[in-house]
Design an enzyme around this catalytic site. Structure first.
Site, mmCIF file in Angstrom:
data_model
loop_
_atom_site.group_PDB
_atom_site.id
_atom_site.type_symbol
_atom_site.label_atom_id
_atom_site.label_comp_id
_atom_site.label_asym_id
_atom_site.label_seq_id
_atom_site.Cartn_x
_atom_site.Cartn_y
_atom_site.Cartn_z
ATOM 1 N N CYS A 154 0.604 -1.278 0.006
ATOM 2 C CA CYS A 154 -0.039 -0.120 -0.116
ATOM 3 C C CYS A 154 0.896 1.412 -0.077
ATOM 4 O O CYS A 154 0.314 2.268 -0.246
ATOM 5 C CB CYS A 154 -0.895 0.092 1.125
ATOM 6 S SG CYS A 154 -2.087 -1.605 1.232
ATOM 7 N N CYS B 216 -0.278 2.799 6.409
ATOM 8 C CA CYS B 216 -0.059 1.267 6.949
ATOM 9 C C CYS B 216 0.458 0.560 5.627
ATOM 10 O O CYS B 216 -0.135 0.742 4.586
ATOM 11 C CB CYS B 216 -1.093 0.742 7.743
ATOM 12 S SG CYS B 216 -2.773 0.626 6.958
ATOM 13 N N HIS C 206 -8.778 3.571 -2.460
ATOM 14 C CA HIS C 206 -7.443 3.272 -2.042
ATOM 15 C C HIS C 206 -6.601 2.290 -3.264
ATOM 16 O O HIS C 206 -6.898 1.054 -3.138
ATOM 17 C CB HIS C 206 -7.387 2.553 -0.944
ATOM 18 C CG HIS C 206 -5.943 1.882 -0.401
ATOM 19 N ND1 HIS C 206 -4.853 2.505 -1.012
ATOM 20 C CD2 HIS C 206 -5.654 0.935 0.461
ATOM 21 C CE1 HIS C 206 -3.752 1.859 -0.225
ATOM 22 N NE2 HIS C 206 -4.293 0.955 0.641
#
Length: 403
Positions: free
Chosen positions: A91, A389, A359
């Site tokens: 991510c 994160c 996202h």
């Protein structure tokens, strides 16, 4: 050591990450090339201006595999002598691309880079590249692997965040994003995506649900309860790591977790000499960067130690930071960040986040860095911090100082 500056940042709109999403017809290579061309065009850069393209994407398989960064260069208007480097920190891939570019500038290994990332989640399914951390017993048993949703519920259980707390974050994210779009706060940085005939495919974030309220979210079933509680379930695995807990409260669902979307973002990073060569004014200085590993079962707590490390590297305190972008992978991630540092919620994701807008894994870090920079300029803020994160227990962070 030379300073590294952000000269520009732009992004695509986020399209729903499913076959009926507006960007589904666009490949990762084409969307990446559009972003590369847009940032060069907007800044009047010749095709050979930058020394490398550093590009993040999390699912590096099929049409998103094979060093997508280099393929995107070849599909764009950049000179074929510009190389490309694909990076994967899940991510945080897009932010890591920016941080790597900054490190090369600061280390004297180059003067100008385009960094960023892409993820076409409607075309290349998350996890379709396989992952040893999830399927290799020698790793999963040793480290107590659980899916990210279970980890998010574990964070909520450990730190006392209720379903109502998480839903409140989601409602606020939707409201802030809707206000930001209505006020034109994203207009500087969002590049409409067009088809081969030049017709606009998408010019706004498609995942938004501004009508979301607490009552609507209360009707949604927890997304991870079944895989957690159905024996042999992942709750039992997590509780072996955290035996002080009686049970895991399943508080996350589709409405308070990040949306699955398509998107890309590009950031122009360079030295002062690079800017002078092409007549560019820097918008921000990259003060410090960090990356950390964190406990892999709870997994999503990395923004806290990453922030502590980047502040130490910058010689700053949390009170020195004016604005924060904390990726809204799950509501509990943002709640834990706010709890750990005691920061004013109004200064965290003031224009909404991934719960509202989505996202796109490999692009998000670069996207929210640009969002942070735009908001710093709009409000006159001097400093900002972006952090995410990362799957399997990592975190990344960057501190910006407005120029």
């Amino acid at each position: 050591m030379p300073d590294a500056f952000v000269y520009d940042a732009l992004r695509s709109p986020r399209g729903r990450g499913r076959p009926d999403g507006a960007l589904h017809e666009v490949t990762a290579v084409r969307l990446s090339a559009l972003m590369l061309d847009a940032i060069c065009s907007r800044n009047g850069l010749p095709p050979d201006a930058v020394e490398d393209v550093i590009w993040g994407n999390a699912t590096q398989v099929g049409e998103q595999g094979g060093c997508l960064a280099r393929t995107a260069v070849l599909a764009s208007g950049l000179d074929e002598r510009v190389p490309g480097l694909s990076v994967n920190r899940f991510c945080a891939s897009g932010l890591e691309a920016v941080n790597l570019a900054a490190a090369q500038v600061r280390g004297g290994a180059g003067e100008g880079f385009i960094a960023g990332g892409v993820e076409m989640m409607s075309r290349v399914a998350m996890g379709s590249d396989g992952a040893a951390v999830a399927v290799d017993p020698s790793v999963t048993f040793r480290h107590g692997f659980v899916p990210q949703g279970i980890a998010a519920d574990l964070i909520a259980s450990l730190h006392g965040f209720s379903r109502a707390d998480c839903d409140a974050v989601a409602v606020e994210s939707q409201a802030r994003a809707a206000r930001a779009w209505a006020a034109g706060r994203f207009s500087r940085s969002v590049v409409p995506v067009t088809d081969l005939n030049g017709l606009t495919i998408l010019d706004h974030d498609e995942h938004l649900r501004p009508e979301t309220d607490i009552q609507a979210l209360a009707a949604l079933a927890p997304s991870f309860r079944d895989i957690g509680e159905t024996l042999p379930g992942f709750d039992a695995v997590a509780l072996m790591k955290y035996p002080a807990l009686e049970r895991i409260e399943h508080v996350h669902h589709a409405g308070n977790s990040s949306g699955i979307v398509d998107g890309a973002a590009a950031v122009l990073v360079g030295s002062r000499a690079f800017g002078a060569r092409f007549g560019l004014q820097p918008r921000a200085r990259i003060v410090a960067t960090s990356r950390v590993g964190s406990e892999p079962t709870v997994m999503l707590t990395g923004p806290v130690p990453a922030t502590e490390r980047v502040l130490a590297a910058a010689g700053m305190q949390i009170s020195d930071i004016d604005l924060f972008e904390v990726n809204e992978a799950f509501a509990a991630v943002v709640l834990r960040f706010r709890q750990a540092f005691g920061v004013d919620p109004a200064r965290v994701n003031p224009n909404g986040g991934a719960i509202a807008m989505g996202h796109p894994l490999g692009a998000t870090g670069a996207m929210i860095l640009g969002t942070l920079l735009d908001e710093m300029e709009r409000t006159g803020a001097a400093t900002g911090l972006v952090t995410l994160c990362v799957a399997s227990g990592m975190g990344a962070a960057t501190v910006l100082e407005r120029v």
